[in-house]
Design an enzyme around this catalytic site. Structure first.
Site, PDB file in Angstrom:
ATOM      1  N   ASN A  35      -9.064  -1.434  20.643  1.00 52.03           N
ATOM      2  CA  ASN A  35      -7.674  -1.872  20.545  1.00 52.03           C
ATOM      3  C   ASN A  35      -6.761  -0.897  21.278  1.00 52.03           C
ATOM      4  OD1 ASN A  35      -5.741  -3.754  19.592  1.00 52.03           O
ATOM      5  ND2 ASN A  35      -5.109  -2.318  18.000  1.00 52.03           N
ATOM      6  N   LEU A  59     -17.770   4.430  16.180  1.00 49.71           N
ATOM      7  CA  LEU A  59     -18.236   5.108  14.948  1.00 49.71           C
ATOM      8  C   LEU A  59     -19.427   4.383  14.340  1.00 49.71           C
ATOM      9  CD1 LEU A  59     -14.966   6.085  13.027  1.00 49.71           C
ATOM     10  CD2 LEU A  59     -16.587   7.631  14.146  1.00 49.71           C
ATOM     11  N   PHE A  80      -8.287   8.117  12.338  1.00 47.99           N
ATOM     12  CA  PHE A  80      -7.444   6.930  12.529  1.00 47.99           C
ATOM     13  C   PHE A  80      -8.264   5.674  12.805  1.00 47.99           C
ATOM     14  CE2 PHE A  80      -4.668  10.368  14.223  1.00 47.99           C
ATOM     15  CZ  PHE A  80      -3.522  10.137  13.492  1.00 47.99           C
ATOM     16  N   SER A 124      -2.498   3.581   3.841  1.00 43.85           N
ATOM     17  CA  SER A 124      -1.344   2.705   4.085  1.00 43.85           C
ATOM     18  C   SER A 124      -0.652   2.373   2.774  1.00 43.85           C
ATOM     19  CB  SER A 124      -1.883   1.424   4.721  1.00 43.85           C
ATOM     20  OG  SER A 124      -0.929   0.399   4.676  1.00 43.85           O
ATOM     21  N   ALA A 125       0.640   2.089   2.871  1.00 44.97           N
ATOM     22  CA  ALA A 125       1.392   1.631   1.695  1.00 44.97           C
ATOM     23  C   ALA A 125       0.835   0.307   1.174  1.00 44.97           C
ATOM     24  CB  ALA A 125       2.857   1.461   2.062  1.00 44.97           C
ATOM     25  N   TYR A 148      -8.011  -6.168   4.872  1.00 47.00           N
ATOM     26  CA  TYR A 148      -7.629  -4.911   5.529  1.00 47.00           C
ATOM     27  C   TYR A 148      -7.243  -3.864   4.472  1.00 47.00           C
ATOM     28  CZ  TYR A 148      -4.535  -1.441   7.536  1.00 47.00           C
ATOM     29  OH  TYR A 148      -3.935  -0.240   7.845  1.00 47.00           O
ATOM     30  N   LYS A 152      -8.862  -0.012   3.086  1.00 49.73           N
ATOM     31  CA  LYS A 152      -8.138   1.262   2.906  1.00 49.73           C
ATOM     32  C   LYS A 152      -8.374   1.812   1.502  1.00 49.73           C
ATOM     33  CE  LYS A 152      -6.437   1.707   6.926  1.00 49.73           C
ATOM     34  NZ  LYS A 152      -7.009   2.726   7.790  1.00 49.73           N
ATOM     35  N   ASN A 197       2.034  -8.918  15.655  1.00 47.13           N
ATOM     36  CA  ASN A 197       2.145  -9.334  14.253  1.00 47.13           C
ATOM     37  C   ASN A 197       3.329  -8.674  13.578  1.00 47.13           C
ATOM     38  OD1 ASN A 197      -0.467 -10.691  14.160  1.00 47.13           O
ATOM     39  ND2 ASN A 197      -1.328  -8.636  14.386  1.00 47.13           N
ATOM     40  N   LEU A 199       7.009  -6.521  13.070  1.00 45.31           N
ATOM     41  CA  LEU A 199       8.402  -6.811  13.428  1.00 45.31           C
ATOM     42  C   LEU A 199       8.882  -6.111  14.705  1.00 45.31           C
ATOM     43  CD1 LEU A 199      11.081  -8.168  12.643  1.00 45.31           C
ATOM     44  CD2 LEU A 199      11.618  -6.116  11.311  1.00 45.31           C
ATOM     45  N   ASP A 294       3.737 -11.655   1.845  1.00 48.26           N
ATOM     46  CA  ASP A 294       4.788 -10.643   2.015  1.00 48.26           C
ATOM     47  C   ASP A 294       5.446 -10.292   0.678  1.00 48.26           C
ATOM     48  OD1 ASP A 294       4.662 -10.072   4.681  1.00 48.26           O
ATOM     49  OD2 ASP A 294       6.477 -11.161   5.250  1.00 48.26           O
TER      50      ASP A 294
HETATM   51  P1  NAD Z   1      -4.552   1.244  16.673  1.00 48.33           P
HETATM   52  O1  NAD Z   1      -5.362   0.002  16.664  1.00 48.33           O
HETATM   53  O2  NAD Z   1      -3.561   1.438  17.769  1.00 48.33           O
HETATM   54  O3  NAD Z   1      -5.535   2.513  16.666  1.00 48.33           O
HETATM   55  C1  NAD Z   1      -6.809   2.490  16.056  1.00 48.33           C
HETATM   56  C2  NAD Z   1      -7.807   3.000  17.088  1.00 48.33           C
HETATM   57  O4  NAD Z   1      -9.116   2.997  16.512  1.00 48.33           O
HETATM   58  C3  NAD Z   1      -7.862   2.113  18.346  1.00 48.33           C
HETATM   59  O5  NAD Z   1      -7.681   2.927  19.485  1.00 48.33           O
HETATM   60  C4  NAD Z   1      -9.261   1.495  18.301  1.00 48.33           C
HETATM   61  O6  NAD Z   1      -9.782   1.300  19.594  1.00 48.33           O
HETATM   62  C5  NAD Z   1     -10.032   2.535  17.500  1.00 48.33           C
HETATM   63  N1  NAD Z   1     -11.205   2.021  16.770  1.00 48.33           N
HETATM   64  C6  NAD Z   1     -11.264   0.959  15.924  1.00 48.33           C
HETATM   65  N2  NAD Z   1     -12.518   0.826  15.433  1.00 48.33           N
HETATM   66  C7  NAD Z   1     -13.251   1.847  15.966  1.00 48.33           C
HETATM   67  C8  NAD Z   1     -14.611   2.245  15.849  1.00 48.33           C
HETATM   68  N3  NAD Z   1     -15.484   1.564  15.098  1.00 48.33           N
HETATM   69  N4  NAD Z   1     -15.039   3.324  16.541  1.00 48.33           N
HETATM   70  C9  NAD Z   1     -14.182   4.024  17.342  1.00 48.33           C
HETATM   71  N5  NAD Z   1     -12.897   3.689  17.492  1.00 48.33           N
HETATM   72  C10 NAD Z   1     -12.430   2.614  16.817  1.00 48.33           C
HETATM   73  O7  NAD Z   1      -3.845   1.382  15.267  1.00 48.33           O
HETATM   74  P2  NAD Z   1      -2.722   2.401  14.753  1.00 48.33           P
HETATM   75  O8  NAD Z   1      -1.506   1.629  14.472  1.00 48.33           O
HETATM   76  O9  NAD Z   1      -2.657   3.581  15.649  1.00 48.33           O
HETATM   77  O10 NAD Z   1      -3.351   2.805  13.357  1.00 48.33           O
HETATM   78  C11 NAD Z   1      -4.130   3.977  13.194  1.00 48.33           C
HETATM   79  C12 NAD Z   1      -4.631   4.035  11.759  1.00 48.33           C
HETATM   80  O11 NAD Z   1      -3.519   4.024  10.875  1.00 48.33           O
HETATM   81  C13 NAD Z   1      -5.492   2.826  11.356  1.00 48.33           C
HETATM   82  O12 NAD Z   1      -6.534   3.285  10.516  1.00 48.33           O
HETATM   83  C14 NAD Z   1      -4.537   1.941  10.606  1.00 48.33           C
HETATM   84  O13 NAD Z   1      -5.189   1.141   9.663  1.00 48.33           O
HETATM   85  C15 NAD Z   1      -3.661   2.984   9.922  1.00 48.33           C
HETATM   86  N6  NAD Z   1      -2.316   2.466   9.583  1.00 48.33           N
HETATM   87  C16 NAD Z   1      -1.574   1.848  10.543  1.00 48.33           C
HETATM   88  C17 NAD Z   1      -0.318   1.348  10.216  1.00 48.33           C
HETATM   89  C18 NAD Z   1       0.501   0.611  11.243  1.00 48.33           C
HETATM   90  O14 NAD Z   1       1.366  -0.176  10.857  1.00 48.33           O
HETATM   91  N7  NAD Z   1       0.306   0.822  12.534  1.00 48.33           N
HETATM   92  C19 NAD Z   1       0.177   1.496   8.915  1.00 48.33           C
HETATM   93  C20 NAD Z   1      -0.612   2.149   7.968  1.00 48.33           C
HETATM   94  C21 NAD Z   1      -1.864   2.630   8.316  1.00 48.33           C
HETATM   95  C1  WQD Z   2       8.071  -6.107   8.343  1.00 49.69           C
HETATM   96  C2  WQD Z   2       9.125  -7.096   7.855  1.00 49.69           C
HETATM   97  C3  WQD Z   2       8.273  -9.326   7.549  1.00 49.69           C
HETATM   98  C4  WQD Z   2       7.366 -10.053  11.763  1.00 49.69           C
HETATM   99  C5  WQD Z   2       2.314  -4.345   7.864  1.00 49.69           C
HETATM  100  C6  WQD Z   2       1.033  -4.287   7.077  1.00 49.69           C
HETATM  101  C7  WQD Z   2       0.925  -2.955   6.371  1.00 49.69           C
HETATM  102  C8  WQD Z   2       1.095  -1.794   7.357  1.00 49.69           C
HETATM  103  C9  WQD Z   2       2.329  -1.934   8.175  1.00 49.69           C
HETATM  104  C10 WQD Z   2      -1.061  -1.143   8.168  1.00 49.69           C
HETATM  105  C11 WQD Z   2       8.626  -8.050   6.781  1.00 49.69           C
HETATM  106  C12 WQD Z   2       9.306  -9.304   8.656  1.00 49.69           C
HETATM  107  C13 WQD Z   2       7.771  -9.478  10.582  1.00 49.69           C
HETATM  108  C14 WQD Z   2       8.095 -11.171  12.288  1.00 49.69           C
HETATM  109  C15 WQD Z   2       9.587 -11.021  10.409  1.00 49.69           C
HETATM  110  N1  WQD Z   2       0.025  -1.755   8.317  1.00 49.69           N
HETATM  111  N2  WQD Z   2       8.861  -9.956   9.908  1.00 49.69           N
HETATM  112  N3  WQD Z   2       9.173 -11.605  11.573  1.00 49.69           N
HETATM  113  O1  WQD Z   2       4.155  -6.612   6.713  1.00 49.69           O
HETATM  114  O2  WQD Z   2       5.640  -4.660   6.052  1.00 49.69           O
HETATM  115  O3  WQD Z   2       3.406  -4.223   6.957  1.00 49.69           O
HETATM  116  O4  WQD Z   2       2.362  -3.230   8.799  1.00 49.69           O
HETATM  117  O5  WQD Z   2      -1.442  -0.520   7.224  1.00 49.69           O
HETATM  118  O6  WQD Z   2      -0.325  -2.941   5.777  1.00 49.69           O
HETATM  119  O7  WQD Z   2       1.032  -5.336   6.133  1.00 49.69           O
HETATM  120  O8  WQD Z   2       5.126  -5.069   8.478  1.00 49.69           O
HETATM  121  O9  WQD Z   2       6.229  -5.351  10.650  1.00 49.69           O
HETATM  122  O10 WQD Z   2       4.687  -7.170   9.810  1.00 49.69           O
HETATM  123  O11 WQD Z   2       6.890  -6.827   8.702  1.00 49.69           O
HETATM  124  O12 WQD Z   2      10.561 -11.458   9.802  1.00 49.69           O
HETATM  125  O13 WQD Z   2       7.749 -11.749  13.333  1.00 49.69           O
HETATM  126  O14 WQD Z   2       9.503  -7.933   8.963  1.00 49.69           O
HETATM  127  O15 WQD Z   2       8.377 -10.502   6.795  1.00 49.69           O
HETATM  128  O16 WQD Z   2       9.694  -8.296   5.905  1.00 49.69           O
HETATM  129  P1  WQD Z   2       4.610  -5.251   6.951  1.00 49.69           P
HETATM  130  P2  WQD Z   2       5.683  -6.122   9.506  1.00 49.69           P
END
Ligand code: NAD
Ligand code: WQD
Length: 337
Positions: A35, A59, A80, A124-125, A148, A152, A197, A199, A294
């Protein structure tokens, strides 16, 4: 001090690599690029003027991951790597469980074998499920609403069990709220594949003209303006939180858990208008039905991280929108430009 960053080519990983290198840590990155793009790592090198090894490994490949630990000696790992799309996890849960859980099990087994006992994990929250009150503290009951989130929570439990079995481990679990924004250089940022996906990347693509309008998912929530409220955290502040976690907790055995957010909640419409102000672009939107699963509102009590890690978010909503726009407008096709 050397840190292995799994998933380091991804959105949060690449920003954290910059902060680690700026703080004079040595790093290596392991990522299967499922990704992400290797170009993000070239940009990290450009921003910091520093070099590091990159392993394009999965991994899930135990032998190759093991080889990384044989060829370099690490003081700790920031983990990560994982799949993160909530909706996709409902469609293909087995892939999510296999990738996130088996990948982590391989990593932990290999770490123990090579006597590397320090890990910071990206939680994650989402592990708070449908919180009954706000703000959310680390002691809130845990539950999940999608595969998902379940990965976590399972990994958090695996890490706790691992510590019980071997109390040489130092485990730090960071529960991120909603990461947004980009590095202020505009060289790295979020690069979603397909239609976003989340916002902020969706708004960015409306602003650049790739998408016609934003669908606002619901305006009848019991919030200030009826739209969903979240705790958005600038990705650079998030990267810095990892450096603080390594600084303060590396070598302190136990399981340490922190919320990483600002403590402030903003509604969807507040984000839209802040983004319009910073970008000078109109964000067309229409009100649509609520998105399944949501919650109305979610924001952190982040005082534990301030107390124990000496970390608090410094960048406000304006900087989040400005830096997101700077990245998006300078790289309309992400790393493909
Ligand atoms: P991202 O997809 O940009 O980064 C994840 C990376 O992991 C990618 O580069 C992907 O190629 C790599 N990856 C996935 N599976 C792998 C595997 N099996 N082996 C090696 N590499 C692998 O996502 P991000 O937004 O940078 O998120 C990083 C971490 O934080 C994730 O674990 C995600 O669940 C967590 N997180 C993200 C958010 C968010 O909203 N972005 C919120 C809370 C937690
Ligand atoms: C934020 C707000 C939507 C898109 C997600 C994961 C959470 C964490 C962070 C990984 C909400 C609204 C969104 C759109 C909208 N990720 N929205 N139109 O859902 O709070 O959290 O990302 O751990 O696990 O669930 O984030 O950015 O999708 O949404 O109105 O096209 O924006 O309803 O209120 P979310 P989001």
């Amino acid at each position: 001090m050397k840190v292995l960053v799994t998933g380091g080519a991804g959105y949060i990983g690449s920003h954290t690599c910059v902060e680690l290198l700026n703080a004079d840590y040595e790093i290596a990155v392991l990522d299967n690029l499922s990704n992400s793009s290797e170009k993000a790592l070239d940009r990290v090198k450009e921003i910091t003027g520093k070099n590091f090894n990159f392993y394009n490994y999965d991994l899930l490949d135990y032998e190759k991951t093991d080889k990384v630990f044989s060829s370099e000696k690490f003081d700790g790992v920031i983990h990560f790597a994982g799949l993160k799309a909530v909706g996709e996890s409902v469609q293909i849960p087995l892939r999510y469980y296999h990738n996130n859980i088996t990948g982590t099990l391989n990593l932990l087994d290999i770490m123990e074998k090579h006597h590397v006992y320090n890990i910071v994990f990206s939680s994650s929250a989402t592990v708070y499920g449908m919180p009954e009150k706000l703000p959310i503290t680390e002691e809130f009951p845990l539950s999940t609403t999608n595969p998902y989130g379940s990965t976590k929570l399972m990994i958090e439990n695996i890490l706790k069990d691992l510590y019980v079995s071997n109390n040489r481990f130092s485990v730090t679990i960071l529960r991120y709220f909603n990461p947004v924004g980009a590095h202020e250089s505009g060289k790295i940022g979020e690069n979603p594949k397909g239609i976003p996906n989340n916002l902020m990347p969706y708004i960015q693509q409306v602003a650049i003209g790739k998408l016609p309008q934003l669908s606002v998912f619901g305006n009848q929530y019991p919030t200030k303006d009826g739209t969903g409220v979240r705790d958005y955290i600038h990705v650079v502040d998030l990267g810095i939180a990892h450096v603080k976690a390594i600084e303060k907790k590396l070598g302190e055995t136990g399981v340490h858990i922190y919320n990483i957010g600002t403590g402030k909640g903003y509604s969807v419409l507040e984000i839209v208008s802040a983004f319009e102000k910073e970008s000078g672009k109109e964000i067309k939107y229409k009100i649509c039905p609520n998105r399944a699963g949501d919650i109305a509102a979610c924001y952190a009590d982040a005082s534990k991280a301030k107390r124990e890690l000496g970390w608090e978010a410094e960048r406000g909503l304006d900087a989040m929108c400005r830096d997101s726009w700077n990245w998006q407008s300078g790289n309309p096709n992400g790393y493909d430009d």
